[in-house]
Design a protein around this motif. Structure first.
Motif, PDB file in Angstrom:
ATOM      1  N   VAL A  59       1.922   3.927 -37.519  1.00  0.00           N
ATOM      2  CA  VAL A  59       2.722   2.789 -37.981  1.00  0.00           C
ATOM      3  C   VAL A  59       2.776   1.633 -36.992  1.00  0.00           C
ATOM      4  CG1 VAL A  59       4.131   4.113 -39.580  1.00  0.00           C
ATOM      5  CG2 VAL A  59       4.834   3.959 -37.188  1.00  0.00           C
ATOM      6  N   THR A  60       2.626   1.924 -35.686  1.00  0.00           N
ATOM      7  CA  THR A  60       2.638   0.823 -34.721  1.00  0.00           C
ATOM      8  C   THR A  60       2.124   1.306 -33.372  1.00  0.00           C
ATOM      9  OG1 THR A  60       3.961  -1.031 -33.877  1.00  0.00           O
ATOM     10  CG2 THR A  60       4.974   1.147 -33.771  1.00  0.00           C
ATOM     11  N   HIS A  78       6.841  -4.015 -36.031  1.00  0.00           N
ATOM     12  CA  HIS A  78       6.966  -4.148 -34.575  1.00  0.00           C
ATOM     13  C   HIS A  78       5.676  -4.705 -33.985  1.00  0.00           C
ATOM     14  CE1 HIS A  78       7.977  -3.294 -30.419  1.00  0.00           C
ATOM     15  NE2 HIS A  78       6.837  -2.631 -30.290  1.00  0.00           N
ATOM     16  N   LYS A  79       5.810  -5.735 -33.180  1.00  0.00           N
ATOM     17  CA  LYS A  79       4.655  -6.349 -32.533  1.00  0.00           C
ATOM     18  C   LYS A  79       4.832  -6.300 -31.017  1.00  0.00           C
ATOM     19  CE  LYS A  79       2.865  -7.554 -36.487  1.00  0.00           C
ATOM     20  NZ  LYS A  79       1.665  -6.837 -36.997  1.00  0.00           N
ATOM     21  N   ASP A 115       0.719   9.315 -40.169  1.00  0.00           N
ATOM     22  CA  ASP A 115       0.718   7.921 -40.626  1.00  0.00           C
ATOM     23  C   ASP A 115       0.985   7.031 -39.416  1.00  0.00           C
ATOM     24  OD1 ASP A 115       0.951   5.539 -42.000  1.00  0.00           O
ATOM     25  OD2 ASP A 115       2.939   5.978 -42.830  1.00  0.00           O
ATOM     26  N   ARG A 130       6.215  -0.802 -38.790  1.00  0.00           N
ATOM     27  CA  ARG A 130       4.981  -1.580 -38.990  1.00  0.00           C
ATOM     28  C   ARG A 130       5.184  -3.059 -38.653  1.00  0.00           C
ATOM     29  NH1 ARG A 130       4.286   2.022 -43.523  1.00  0.00           N
ATOM     30  NH2 ARG A 130       2.474   3.380 -43.137  1.00  0.00           N
ATOM     31  N   ALA A 178       8.991   4.042 -41.289  1.00  0.00           N
ATOM     32  CA  ALA A 178       7.592   3.634 -41.178  1.00  0.00           C
ATOM     33  C   ALA A 178       7.421   2.167 -41.550  1.00  0.00           C
ATOM     34  CB  ALA A 178       6.722   4.515 -42.073  1.00  0.00           C
ATOM     35  N   GLN A 179       8.093   1.749 -42.605  1.00  0.00           N
ATOM     36  CA  GLN A 179       7.992   0.356 -43.044  1.00  0.00           C
ATOM     37  C   GLN A 179       8.543  -0.594 -41.987  1.00  0.00           C
ATOM     38  OE1 GLN A 179      10.012  -0.410 -46.739  1.00  0.00           O
ATOM     39  NE2 GLN A 179       9.064  -2.405 -47.031  1.00  0.00           N
ATOM     40  N   ARG A 180       9.641  -0.215 -41.356  1.00  0.00           N
ATOM     41  CA  ARG A 180      10.231  -1.077 -40.321  1.00  0.00           C
ATOM     42  C   ARG A 180       9.359  -1.120 -39.067  1.00  0.00           C
ATOM     43  NH1 ARG A 180      13.566   0.128 -36.146  1.00  0.00           N
ATOM     44  NH2 ARG A 180      14.235   2.152 -36.989  1.00  0.00           N
TER      45      ARG A 180
END
Length: 259
Positions: free
Chosen positions: A137-138, A23-24, A135, A21, A17-19
């Motif tokens: 995330v992206t 991502h763009k 959750d 987030r 999840a942290q990784r």
């Protein structure tokens, strides 16, 4: 299951999840779609049998707006530690994509705050997935369906799979099941078909999956979004040519008119 393994799974999901987030997706706007429509002189629409909307766009460019939808790519960890994603088989009574495999999701409504809100609300309505369990995330870059709808894939993490008790809405969903996400990067259960769009060839991917003696075919728009999601999650490309490079440029939109 060993509690220590469960704790390890939670840590892996939190790290994922942290990784994710970070991502763009590439920038995207409706103006880009309108540019595609103008440059192709309506071929995007007429090729799939919707000449009416093409005329509406040509005559009312300032007023026409593509409809927007969002789907939820809900990822959780399976018993063997693999990442899995929730899918549905749509009701055969529906007018659009009846009887086909799909991600939970649907069109945006006025009260939705964003695409994540749309995807979670639709998942709740379709399969009974509590939005508080997911959750977000992206987001991935939008896809463009043949019904002139901008579809935004929303990636969410389901940390507590046991808390989700599927309750499919019979008016919309015939079945709820899950598949390993990594299968969409492999060539083992995949077939492909060539179609013609705007006078050019492009590829449709079809994945076969069997669970509990039931066979499902995952293809078209849903397959395209899952290929992209798996590429982002596993940080590697698929083991096959994802699509024909002569399709719409990647900096405008990706794997668009497939379904």
């Amino acid at each position: 299951m060993d509690p220590s393994n469960n704790n390890g799974g939670q840590k892996r999901l939190l790290a994922l999840a942290q990784r994710l987030r970070l991502h763009k997706p590439p920038p995207f706007s409706e103006d880009m779609l309108e540019k595609i429509m103008e440059e192709s002189k309506g071929k995007v629409v007429s090729r799939v049998g919707f000449p009416g909307p093409a005329t509406a766009i040509a005559q009312n460019k300032g007023e026409f707006r593509f409809k927007r939808a969002a789907v939820l790519i809900c990822i959780f960890e399976g018993d063997a530690g693999e990442l899995r994603v929730i899918l549905t088989k749509r009701s055969s009574k529906l007018s659009m994509y009846s009887g086909e495999v799909a991600l939970p999701g649907g069109k945006a409504e006025e009260g939705d705050k964003d695409d994540g809100d749309t995807a979670k609300r639709e998942a709740m309505e379709e399969v009974g997935l509590d939005p508080q369990l997911v959750d977000v995330v992206t987001f991935l870059e939008p896809f463009f369906s043949k019904y002139l709808i901008i579809v935004v894939p929303v990636i969410g993490i389901l940390h507590d799979k046991k808390a989700f008790k599927p309750a499919p809405n019979p008016a919309e969903v015939e079945a709820v099941f899950d598949v390993p996400l990594e299968m969409f990067l492999k060539d083992e259960k995949r077939k492909q078909e060539e179609r013609i769009w705007m006078g050019e060839k492009y590829v449709i991917h079809l994945f076969e999956y069997e669970i509990e003696h039931k066979k499902y075919l995952i293809w078209g728009l849903t397959a395209g979004m899952l290929i992209k999601a798996a590429s982002v999650v596993y940080q590697r490309p698929p083991a096959f040519l994802e699509h024909n490079p002569i399709m719409i440029p990647r900096d405008i939109t990706k794997d668009t008119l497939i379904h």
